[in-house]
Design a protein around this motif. Structure first.
Motif, PDB file in Angstrom:
ATOM      1  N   LEU D 211       0.816  -1.206   0.000  1.00 18.14           N
ATOM      2  CA  LEU D 211       0.000   0.000   0.000  1.00 18.14           C
ATOM      3  C   LEU D 211       0.857   1.267   0.000  1.00 18.14           C
ATOM      4  CD1 LEU D 211      -2.958   1.052   0.219  1.00 18.14           C
ATOM      5  CD2 LEU D 211      -2.672   1.006   2.700  1.00 18.14           C
ATOM      6  N   GLY D 212       2.132   1.113   0.344  1.00 20.58           N
ATOM      7  CA  GLY D 212       3.046   2.253   0.296  1.00 20.58           C
ATOM      8  C   GLY D 212       3.194   2.838  -1.099  1.00 20.58           C
ATOM      9  N   ASN D 213       2.859   2.087  -2.147  1.00 20.53           N
ATOM     10  CA  ASN D 213       2.805   2.682  -3.481  1.00 20.53           C
ATOM     11  C   ASN D 213       1.798   3.818  -3.530  1.00 20.53           C
ATOM     12  OD1 ASN D 213       4.322   0.996  -5.734  1.00 20.53           O
ATOM     13  ND2 ASN D 213       3.555  -0.476  -4.220  1.00 20.53           N
ATOM     14  N   VAL D 214       0.653   3.580  -2.903  1.00 20.83           N
ATOM     15  CA  VAL D 214      -0.463   4.528  -2.999  1.00 20.83           C
ATOM     16  C   VAL D 214      -0.223   5.723  -2.080  1.00 20.83           C
ATOM     17  CG1 VAL D 214      -2.949   4.778  -2.679  1.00 20.83           C
ATOM     18  CG2 VAL D 214      -2.017   2.630  -3.579  1.00 20.83           C
ATOM     19  N   ASP D 215       0.241   5.459  -0.886  1.00 15.86           N
ATOM     20  CA  ASP D 215       0.411   6.535   0.089  1.00 15.86           C
ATOM     21  C   ASP D 215       1.777   6.450   0.764  1.00 15.86           C
ATOM     22  OD1 ASP D 215       0.012   8.688   1.712  1.00 15.86           O
ATOM     23  OD2 ASP D 215      -1.584   7.775   2.930  1.00 15.86           O
ATOM     24  N   PRO D 216       2.837   6.687   0.011  1.00 17.35           N
ATOM     25  CA  PRO D 216       4.169   6.590   0.623  1.00 17.35           C
ATOM     26  C   PRO D 216       4.351   7.572   1.772  1.00 17.35           C
ATOM     27  CG  PRO D 216       4.293   7.610  -1.568  1.00 17.35           C
ATOM     28  CD  PRO D 216       2.902   7.070  -1.405  1.00 17.35           C
TER      29      PRO D 216
END
Lengths: 309, 309, 309, 309
Positions: D211-216
């Motif tokens: 999910l860090g792709n979406v909200d790093p």
């Protein structure tokens, strides 16, 4: 040697009149033994009193005409032994126990479990190998060890591992070493409904198919053909029974568990055939819909078994 | 709120004197509640009479000083309900039930199971989510549905799925939505021994660690540190308990199951600490060797808990 | 139609001379086809170059005397298609692909996977049902859908689910509906080594036993007996092969994985029989000990296959 | 250190322009490293050429501003080593490998596998513990052995076993023993998206959330709060991310696998945020419906991330 369904009334209590009729239906079908209080009997849904009622009804109705094996299914040794003592008091001819479940167990513990049970209750003891329910598989080494020291009178293999079953049979002496006499020292039974011809070809001593409630005569024909060496005939009968077995798929997966659909199908089939009064399964299993029951009826007709209601 | 071990004597019977001392040990350690007849209590190894003896002893010894939850562990609804009625008669403050097991079940059946139990017995009902034992995981959607309609008073999560637990907690309102008042409408408890600090950070209401039998004061310190916002202190205490927990590995895998080694370690630790008289686990679990017991003693010393024998 | 082992030299490279001798050994044994680059061929241990070398050697040695199926085992569609194009270029008669693995897949995705593969490569396509390796089971509904629309030419069932296999065979028409002609429209093959007689009785078109590398003539005798309706003879031959199969247990579980022991046993048996030069399995599999190799030799002698070294 | 998604164009090829923008998005978000060719990168769906294209793009775009770890995911040692050599040639800072899969492996074989990889390729080696994909769990004893002898530079734990992770961390020295210096000798990374605060409290060195792709930036805030000892702030940020994570449930289970829905959600979120051009996942994954995409958009808005298209 079918695992006998446990008919229930609308209150969820054991319907002993229906159960007695079912036992007669099976005996008239020609079966050679009865397995009461097995998984197909919904044993884990029944209270201790209901278990006793069901077992007593089966034994009394059988009246010594054929042997009755009693499932003694519970989590661990002390609890299983209590069921086994009840089964002995009620007159069962043998008891059938699984490995411990719910808990995390081990081969050495399972061996101790069966040995203690054999010491505690003076009845032949069968091991019930059903990993889908108890999460452990009985190794062939363990079964042979317990066969050789006299702990076990036999094994009921519901593992679905036909290759492992074949290895066990060969290790126990193979077809030639096992094919003599009516009473083998150690009996290997399969719980399969779908590969009975194959299991008999491999040398099992008996079969315990849930579907045998619905069509005992069909399984007896299959057995007799195999015993007579008519393997093509056995396979043909098996194929008819495979088609009949498809009734277990009537309940949509989205709506119910596999136990609800399979046992509901068997019980509604027995109701449609006029054997028992109600197709209900034990709570919290989900009842079949009217559409599903109609599918069961169609499966019966397709297999040459005419519903009477 | 530790799951209370069930001390046994050399005959395998419940040692009520030792159990009463264990309850006092826990209360003196500062715990806020007791969970009797859980998996750590060897509930599935105990007969119905032994279960009643153990539960009565815990309730009587607690004497109302703290709440007692009672496990009502059995395969399906009717059998569980019988245990729940006994628990109610004996004065339990709540009951804790799993999903059906041994049989192949389904979410809709599990929902019906808990609803029927709640109707049948007038006690708060906790769902016990323990897939390693019952082979099904309670979905967060199911838990929330049964929380919202008042069926469940809480859930004890022994699934090991910490990510799923976090999702459930957030769906139930998160830390802010849950942090008010001593008695939440719906309690989330974790069965973890190793990630209690993390679970408290995530917002659980309580913890039910088996190792809490051995070191109740340690878990209370951990809990108090977390409640005070001292997370570094909580983590430090947790690390000490993680090291102590390694006692569960004393039994070699080649020789015994995980239940034998873990419960044997806890019970021998309690014996070494002078709390109970015998480290025996219920048959057919395998006893720890002398070498394993020595390892348990060393783990205790390393954690600052001096054996007295 | 045995899955052809891939002999390796001391550097871990494909020993093409040994492989050619193995192919001759199989053809002399009377087999009807060859399956190169299957699980037994250690396909997942081979680099792309090694795979091509092995497949080329099998195809060239076979020289059109019998069909060669090529495994195209990789995680997902694009990678599998690349292997399938190579197989087509090298002259394979058909390709054999599993469902996607490593990733979490779904029936609809698996259907798309096979359909895309069939479009991309103009060769008959077999589905390889091997849940122990890929963690998903091909449902009979999916197999029939892909059989009926022409996507699949057949299925190789290594699932171990003999009941499911029987249901599939009945749904595809049963023994009578399938028994005509040398080239069925849709072929059902079993990967079993231990229940080949049963599978033939149930109506499979062919068998792909790893042990067939060691004793191809034995499996051909078993096949011929079954085709001739001599089921007792088939079962007797099967029993001999079951005993021979026990060689796969030579490697102690404490020391190696099941792949190491089974494939090591097959390869050492081939070495002892003078067919291949080295019994080595691909890294990181563990080599058999000298004692284990001696056990393999004894198994050969017991089955009437005399080691020549 | 997010696992970098691999944007694809309408032909299923790597969209390098979108991938470069994604890398910038992550760097602008403040992340400390990049993990290319991980499970979230759909590595097992990419051909060798596509893998090289994706890795080259990530490394070139990063331009040395932060380290790039490269997944080298394949079934066994020789195949993994080939990927690792490519990664080294392309300039990766470290490689990340799983245990062997598809085949039945063993702890001793897994140890040999990692040791051989470390010898073959002169780059730091991370073990990727992902039993859901490879069916074996790396034991803490194995990880420590390979840490101590210098084989492994670290482990990425995607096992979901938070209790086991905690035991490993304590065995490696605990929070105090590990809290010093920017470059630990042995790094423990968690793949969790949902328990990052807990993992940091337990002492992990880094986190690799898909999910860090979406909200790093969100995960960086969470990390920074934890490093500053603001555990309540970390937990609050984690809760927001747990809610955002619910986007992975948009694809109905009846229609697609978990990979399709989770990776489709991440990629469509990135598209909606204007980072990449297309939300497509690799074949045979199932595309999200328009309704599912709308749900993703709503999840973004709820988490304070405004879609720009």
């Amino acid at each position: 040697m079918p695992p006998v369904c446990t008919p229930l009334d609308s209150q969820g209590e054991v319907d002993t009149a229906s159960l007695a009729r079912l036992v007669e239906h099976l005996i008239q079908g020609g079966v050679h033994g009865l397995f009461a209080l097995g998984s197909t009997s919904e044993v884990v849904y029944l209270t201790d009193d209901q278990r006793a009622t069901a077992l007593r009804t089966v034994i009394d109705t059988a009246g010594g005409r054929l042997p009755v094996l009693a499932g003694v299914i519970d989590t661990t040794t002390a609890r299983v032994a209590a069921h086994a003592r009840t089964a002995a008091e009620l007159g069962a001819d043998a008891v059938v126990a699984t490995a411990p479940f719910y808990t995390r167990t081990h081969g050495k513990e399972i061996a101790g479990h069966f040995r203690r049970l054999r010491q505690d209750v003076d009845l032949p003891l069968f091991a019930y190998d059903i990993p889908v329910s108890v999460q452990s598989k009985l190794s062939s080494a363990l079964v042979r060890e317990l066969a050789e020291d006299g702990t076990l009178a036999g094994v009921k293999d519901s593992s679905g591992d036909e290759g492992g079953l074949r290895r066990l049979l060969v290790e126990l002496g193979g077809r030639d070493g096992r094919a003599h006499g009516a009473a083998p020292r150690f009996s290997v039974l399969t719980g399969s409904e779908l590969t009975v011809d194959a299991a008999l070809l491999a040398g099992v001593d008996g079969v315990v198919p849930g579907l045998g409630n619905v069509d005992p005569a069909g399984y007896v024909r299959l057995y007799d053909a195999a015993r007579a060496g008519d393997w093509a005939g056995a396979a043909q009968e098996q194929e008819r029974l495979v088609e009949l077995f498809a009734m277990v798929d009537v309940g949509p997966e989205a709506d119910m568990g596999r136990s609800s659909s399979a046992l509901g199908a068997f019980k509604h089939a027995l109701r449609l055939l006029g054997v028992i009064d109600d197709g209900a399964t034990a709570f919290p299993q989900i009842p079949l819909s009217a559409g599903s029951v109609a599918e069961v009826a169609q499966r019966l007709r397709d297999a040459g078994l005419a519903p009477v209601r």
